[in-house]
Design a protein around this motif. Structure first.
Motif, PDB file in Angstrom:
ATOM      1  N   ARG A 262      36.776  58.871  41.216  1.00  0.00           N
ATOM      2  CA  ARG A 262      37.625  57.681  41.149  1.00  0.00           C
ATOM      3  C   ARG A 262      37.341  56.903  39.864  1.00  0.00           C
ATOM      4  NH1 ARG A 262      35.856  55.167  46.627  1.00  0.00           N
ATOM      5  NH2 ARG A 262      34.081  56.466  46.065  1.00  0.00           N
TER       6      ARG A 262
ATOM      7  N   HIS B  29      46.685  44.995  46.799  1.00  0.00           N
ATOM      8  CA  HIS B  29      47.659  45.929  47.387  1.00  0.00           C
ATOM      9  C   HIS B  29      47.973  47.095  46.456  1.00  0.00           C
ATOM     10  CE1 HIS B  29      48.421  43.495  50.937  1.00  0.00           C
ATOM     11  NE2 HIS B  29      48.371  42.442  50.134  1.00  0.00           N
ATOM     12  N   ASN B  30      46.964  47.598  45.771  1.00  0.00           N
ATOM     13  CA  ASN B  30      47.153  48.744  44.881  1.00  0.00           C
ATOM     14  C   ASN B  30      46.635  49.996  45.587  1.00  0.00           C
ATOM     15  OD1 ASN B  30      46.959  50.752  42.931  1.00  0.00           O
ATOM     16  ND2 ASN B  30      46.374  49.342  41.315  1.00  0.00           N
ATOM     17  N   PRO B  31      47.536  50.838  46.100  1.00  0.00           N
ATOM     18  CA  PRO B  31      47.112  52.016  46.851  1.00  0.00           C
ATOM     19  C   PRO B  31      46.888  53.271  45.997  1.00  0.00           C
ATOM     20  CG  PRO B  31      49.475  51.830  46.986  1.00  0.00           C
ATOM     21  CD  PRO B  31      48.989  50.651  46.144  1.00  0.00           C
TER      22      PRO B  31
ATOM     23  N   ASN C 264      39.785  50.264  38.826  1.00  0.00           N
ATOM     24  CA  ASN C 264      41.084  49.628  38.628  1.00  0.00           C
ATOM     25  C   ASN C 264      41.059  48.857  37.305  1.00  0.00           C
ATOM     26  OD1 ASN C 264      43.155  47.554  38.834  1.00  0.00           O
ATOM     27  ND2 ASN C 264      43.293  48.082  41.006  1.00  0.00           N
TER      28      ASN C 264
ATOM     29  N   SER D   9      41.107  46.646  44.559  1.00  0.00           N
ATOM     30  CA  SER D   9      42.337  47.427  44.748  1.00  0.00           C
ATOM     31  C   SER D   9      43.008  47.085  46.070  1.00  0.00           C
ATOM     32  CB  SER D   9      42.030  48.925  44.685  1.00  0.00           C
ATOM     33  OG  SER D   9      41.583  49.278  43.392  1.00  0.00           O
ATOM     34  N   SER D  10      42.221  46.900  47.110  1.00  0.00           N
ATOM     35  CA  SER D  10      42.776  46.547  48.421  1.00  0.00           C
ATOM     36  C   SER D  10      43.348  45.135  48.420  1.00  0.00           C
ATOM     37  CB  SER D  10      41.697  46.674  49.498  1.00  0.00           C
ATOM     38  OG  SER D  10      41.256  48.008  49.586  1.00  0.00           O
TER      39      SER D  10
ATOM     40  N   GLN E 219      45.721  56.465  44.361  1.00  0.00           N
ATOM     41  CA  GLN E 219      44.669  57.416  44.718  1.00  0.00           C
ATOM     42  C   GLN E 219      43.559  57.445  43.668  1.00  0.00           C
ATOM     43  OE1 GLN E 219      47.702  60.444  45.070  1.00  0.00           O
ATOM     44  NE2 GLN E 219      46.988  60.921  47.131  1.00  0.00           N
TER      45      GLN E 219
ATOM     46  N   LEU F 242      41.059  54.974  45.013  1.00  0.00           N
ATOM     47  CA  LEU F 242      40.639  54.954  46.412  1.00  0.00           C
ATOM     48  C   LEU F 242      40.292  56.305  47.029  1.00  0.00           C
ATOM     49  CD1 LEU F 242      43.327  52.406  47.694  1.00  0.00           C
ATOM     50  CD2 LEU F 242      40.950  51.934  47.060  1.00  0.00           C
ATOM     51  N   ASP F 243      40.755  57.399  46.461  1.00  0.00           N
ATOM     52  CA  ASP F 243      40.624  58.707  47.123  1.00  0.00           C
ATOM     53  C   ASP F 243      39.756  59.649  46.294  1.00  0.00           C
ATOM     54  OD1 ASP F 243      41.027  61.279  48.213  1.00  0.00           O
ATOM     55  OD2 ASP F 243      43.089  60.804  48.798  1.00  0.00           O
TER      56      ASP F 243
END
Length: 152
Positions: A57, A36-38, A60, A32-33, A40, A43-44
């Motif tokens: 989570r 460039h896929n932010p 992806n 994901s990083s 949530q 990642l959160d």
């Protein structure tokens, strides 16, 4: 060479790929990083616990797609592929989570001789990925240009 030549494939042929892969948190966060896929959802953890039906989570889906196709390569196209032509009907019927183990099967669903390249053909595969519970987590059709067995 582990891949299969175009002329060795047949419609309906099914590959049960022996490689399985347990997906890790690092796989998901790094992929994901790097792309460039932010979102949530990937990642959160706290956001997902509080605001999603999953409570955690999810992996992806682009990673899931790449993993599914990648697992298939050794048995189908390694050393015999010319080019990937496209993916169609990409579906993710259930989410994949950190710690899930993926297994993949591939079916040959269409074969066509290349009109412009007599030493190659177009193959269409249907890839399916399952988690450790047998739930379908991803599927797609993939078309590729594949070499025929060399004459000689």
């Amino acid at each position: 060479m582990p891949g299969v030549w175009f002329d060795e494939l047949s419609v309906g042929q099914l590959f049960q790929h022996p490689i399985r892969r347990t997906v890790t948190e690092m796989d998901n966060v790094l992929f994901s990083s790097l792309t460039h896929n932010p979102a949530q959802l990937h990642l959160d953890e706290e956001y997902c616990r509080e605001h999603t039906e999953f409570g955690q989570r999810i992996v992806n889906s682009c990673f899931t797609l790449g993993l599914m196709v990648g697992i298939s390569v050794g048995d189908t196209t390694l050393g015999t592929a010319v080019a990937n032509l496209g993916w169609d009907e990409v579906r993710f019927p259930k989410p994949l989570f950190h710690g899930d183990t993926v297994r993949v099967e591939t079916e040959v669903i269409e074969l066509r001789e290349s009109r412009s390249r007599p030493d190659q053909g177009i193959v269409t595969f249907r890839h399916r990925a399952y988690n450790q519970h047998g739930d379908l987590v991803a599927e797609c059709k993939r078309s590729g240009l594949q070499r025929k067995r060399p004459a000689g």
